[in-house]
Write an enzyme that holds these catalytic residues in place. Sequence first.
Site, PDB file in Angstrom:
ATOM      1  N   SER A 126     -18.581  60.202  -6.043  1.00  0.00           N
ATOM      2  CA  SER A 126     -17.113  60.224  -6.139  1.00  0.00           C
ATOM      3  C   SER A 126     -16.485  58.854  -5.866  1.00  0.00           C
ATOM      4  CB  SER A 126     -16.562  61.229  -5.126  1.00  0.00           C
ATOM      5  OG  SER A 126     -15.153  61.226  -5.161  1.00  0.00           O
ATOM      6  N   ASN A 167     -15.093  49.606   1.738  1.00  0.00           N
ATOM      7  CA  ASN A 167     -13.879  49.897   0.986  1.00  0.00           C
ATOM      8  C   ASN A 167     -12.907  50.698   1.839  1.00  0.00           C
ATOM      9  OD1 ASN A 167     -13.092  52.759  -0.314  1.00  0.00           O
ATOM     10  ND2 ASN A 167     -15.297  52.733   0.168  1.00  0.00           N
ATOM     11  N   GLY A 169      -7.946  54.151   0.207  1.00  0.00           N
ATOM     12  CA  GLY A 169      -6.822  54.990   0.628  1.00  0.00           C
ATOM     13  C   GLY A 169      -6.618  56.208  -0.254  1.00  0.00           C
ATOM     14  N   ASN A 191     -14.215  66.780  -0.086  1.00  0.00           N
ATOM     15  CA  ASN A 191     -14.294  65.538   0.670  1.00  0.00           C
ATOM     16  C   ASN A 191     -13.776  65.817   2.085  1.00  0.00           C
ATOM     17  OD1 ASN A 191     -14.157  63.022   1.759  1.00  0.00           O
ATOM     18  ND2 ASN A 191     -12.991  62.089   0.091  1.00  0.00           N
ATOM     19  N   CYS A 219     -13.747  61.308   4.422  1.00  0.00           N
ATOM     20  CA  CYS A 219     -13.276  59.947   4.154  1.00  0.00           C
ATOM     21  C   CYS A 219     -12.968  59.249   5.482  1.00  0.00           C
ATOM     22  CB  CYS A 219     -12.027  59.977   3.286  1.00  0.00           C
ATOM     23  SG  CYS A 219     -11.433  58.323   2.925  1.00  0.00           S
ATOM     24  N   LYS A 262     -18.994  67.744   1.377  1.00  0.00           N
ATOM     25  CA  LYS A 262     -19.480  66.370   1.551  1.00  0.00           C
ATOM     26  C   LYS A 262     -19.249  65.927   2.987  1.00  0.00           C
ATOM     27  CE  LYS A 262     -19.360  61.758  -0.417  1.00  0.00           C
ATOM     28  NZ  LYS A 262     -18.808  60.937  -1.489  1.00  0.00           N
ATOM     29  N   ILE A 308     -24.395  61.325   2.164  1.00  0.00           N
ATOM     30  CA  ILE A 308     -23.275  61.187   3.083  1.00  0.00           C
ATOM     31  C   ILE A 308     -22.101  60.456   2.417  1.00  0.00           C
ATOM     32  CG2 ILE A 308     -24.614  61.124   5.222  1.00  0.00           C
ATOM     33  CD1 ILE A 308     -24.565  58.047   5.093  1.00  0.00           C
ATOM     34  N   THR A 348     -19.178  57.326   3.337  1.00  0.00           N
ATOM     35  CA  THR A 348     -19.386  55.978   3.882  1.00  0.00           C
ATOM     36  C   THR A 348     -19.339  55.960   5.419  1.00  0.00           C
ATOM     37  OG1 THR A 348     -17.027  55.622   3.588  1.00  0.00           O
ATOM     38  CG2 THR A 348     -18.463  54.790   1.859  1.00  0.00           C
ATOM     39  N   GLY A 408     -23.420  55.654  -6.159  1.00  0.00           N
ATOM     40  CA  GLY A 408     -22.059  55.122  -6.149  1.00  0.00           C
ATOM     41  C   GLY A 408     -22.087  53.627  -6.354  1.00  0.00           C
TER      42      GLY A 408
HETATM   43  C1  LIG Z   1     -14.688  52.103  -3.852  1.00  0.00           C
HETATM   44  C2  LIG Z   1     -15.172  53.434  -3.322  1.00  0.00           C
HETATM   45  C3  LIG Z   1     -14.375  54.563  -3.465  1.00  0.00           C
HETATM   46  C4  LIG Z   1     -14.815  55.808  -2.981  1.00  0.00           C
HETATM   47  N1  LIG Z   1     -14.019  56.909  -3.134  1.00  0.00           N
HETATM   48  C5  LIG Z   1     -14.463  58.124  -2.703  1.00  0.00           C
HETATM   49  C6  LIG Z   1     -13.681  59.295  -2.908  1.00  0.00           C
HETATM   50  O1  LIG Z   1     -12.599  59.284  -3.500  1.00  0.00           O
HETATM   51  N2  LIG Z   1     -14.188  60.481  -2.431  1.00  0.00           N
HETATM   52  C7  LIG Z   1     -15.395  60.577  -1.791  1.00  0.00           C
HETATM   53  O2  LIG Z   1     -15.808  61.680  -1.403  1.00  0.00           O
HETATM   54  N3  LIG Z   1     -16.172  59.468  -1.618  1.00  0.00           N
HETATM   55  C8  LIG Z   1     -15.729  58.260  -2.051  1.00  0.00           C
HETATM   56  N4  LIG Z   1     -16.521  57.154  -1.878  1.00  0.00           N
HETATM   57  C9  LIG Z   1     -17.845  57.306  -1.222  1.00  0.00           C
HETATM   58  C10 LIG Z   1     -18.966  57.441  -2.247  1.00  0.00           C
HETATM   59  O3  LIG Z   1     -18.783  58.601  -3.059  1.00  0.00           O
HETATM   60  C11 LIG Z   1     -20.337  57.534  -1.546  1.00  0.00           C
HETATM   61  O4  LIG Z   1     -20.349  58.655  -0.680  1.00  0.00           O
HETATM   62  C12 LIG Z   1     -20.642  56.290  -0.728  1.00  0.00           C
HETATM   63  O5  LIG Z   1     -20.177  55.123  -1.380  1.00  0.00           O
HETATM   64  C13 LIG Z   1     -22.138  56.138  -0.419  1.00  0.00           C
HETATM   65  O6  LIG Z   1     -22.889  56.071  -1.608  1.00  0.00           O
HETATM   66  P1  LIG Z   1     -23.341  54.655  -2.276  1.00  0.00           P
HETATM   67  O7  LIG Z   1     -24.032  53.864  -1.211  1.00  0.00           O
HETATM   68  O8  LIG Z   1     -24.244  55.032  -3.430  1.00  0.00           O
HETATM   69  O9  LIG Z   1     -22.091  53.977  -2.750  1.00  0.00           O
HETATM   70  C14 LIG Z   1     -16.089  55.905  -2.344  1.00  0.00           C
HETATM   71  C15 LIG Z   1     -16.902  54.754  -2.222  1.00  0.00           C
HETATM   72  C16 LIG Z   1     -16.462  53.530  -2.691  1.00  0.00           C
HETATM   73  C17 LIG Z   1     -17.363  52.321  -2.539  1.00  0.00           C
END
Ligand SMILES: Cc1cc2nc3c(=O)[nH]c(=O)nc-3n(C[C@H](O)[C@H](O)[C@H](O)COP(=O)(O)O)c2cc1C
Length: 295
Positions: free
Chosen positions: A11, A59, A62, A115, A118, A153, A179, A181, A253
């Site tokens: 996401s 990140n 918001g 979600n 966050c 999540k 997970i 972040t 992601g």
């Molecule tokens: C720029 C950005 C925006 C994200 N927006 C969301 C979001 O809207 N909803 C959500 O559940 N996770 C969001 N995430 C978290 C990611 O879905 C993911 O859980 C997290 O980045 C870890 O995975 P990765 O290491 O593969 O990026 C965001 C991550 C990033 C970097």
Amino acid sequence: MHLQNPTILASGVQGTSLGRVLDALKFGAGAAVTKSIGPRPREGYKEPTLVEVDSGWVNAAGLPNPGAVKFSEELGSVKGRSLPVIVSIFGGDGKEFGDVVEKLDGNEFIAYELNLSCPHVEGVGTEIGHDPEEVSRVVRAVRSRTKKPIFAKLSPNTDRLVEVAAAAVDAGADGLTAINTIRSVPIDIESGRPSLSNVYGGLSGPAIRPVALRCVYELREAFDVPIMGCGGVVTWKDAVQFMLAGANAVQVGTGTLAKMAVFNDINLGIISYLERKGLSRLDDLVGSAHGKGSG
Ligand SMILES: Cc1cc2nc3c(=O)[nH]c(=O)nc-3n(C[C@H](O)[C@H](O)[C@H](O)COP(=O)(O)O)c2cc1C
């Protein structure tokens, strides 16, 4: 939920546009999760919202999103195409989550991801996802309004991971995503101030992989439900680690920022790994680091 392959766009990372999310499917993803959608439109924070650190990104976007009514129209535009889209949603409490579901549920998509995690928006992330009772209320509210599968999540920023997951499963969640972040504060030495406008952000990318693997491992010890592993997957080797820990599928992601075609590469790598190990099914891999099959 039956997917063509076990790689999924995580996401938010590709932004709010549904078109961009669907691009992941063209590059081999078995499914794609949308940006988290809330009850009303949100602009998100002002720049800077994304900063690169060693082995990852922090990140604090918001949760910018067009709101459930507008997004429902966008989803309507792909009606009839049977696309494996998972819709991520957020809200401040059970009522807001329920309102979002009521606005979106008539559309064609394969599951919800809640979600609950966050780490940088007050009132919708950490506060809910660290409180088993609130998680229970939110999942019940969603469960009572949809027949679609629900994935919760989870946040790594808690010592109550398994307790929170149990609350979600007991309240009717069909599966877990682990997970989101990790709460962070990057600092810029030139300005002498935090790098992000919001100060606090969420760390993603390879830096968080061992933590994400620990969370998946702990969850697989405790639950038989489907788990989507997420956090630092960039190559097929990372994906295999998550499956050995107990993930049935992996979300990517940050790994898509360098290359959207990462999904094809991961899928090919998993297939040749299975062949090399003499395994005929992905399920033979899932959870086998625990010394028992748990697919
Ligand atoms: C720029 C950005 C925006 C994200 N927006 C969301 C979001 O809207 N909803 C959500 O559940 N996770 C969001 N995430 C978290 C990611 O879905 C993911 O859980 C997290 O980045 C870890 O995975 P990765 O290491 O593969 O990026 C965001 C991550 C990033 C970097």
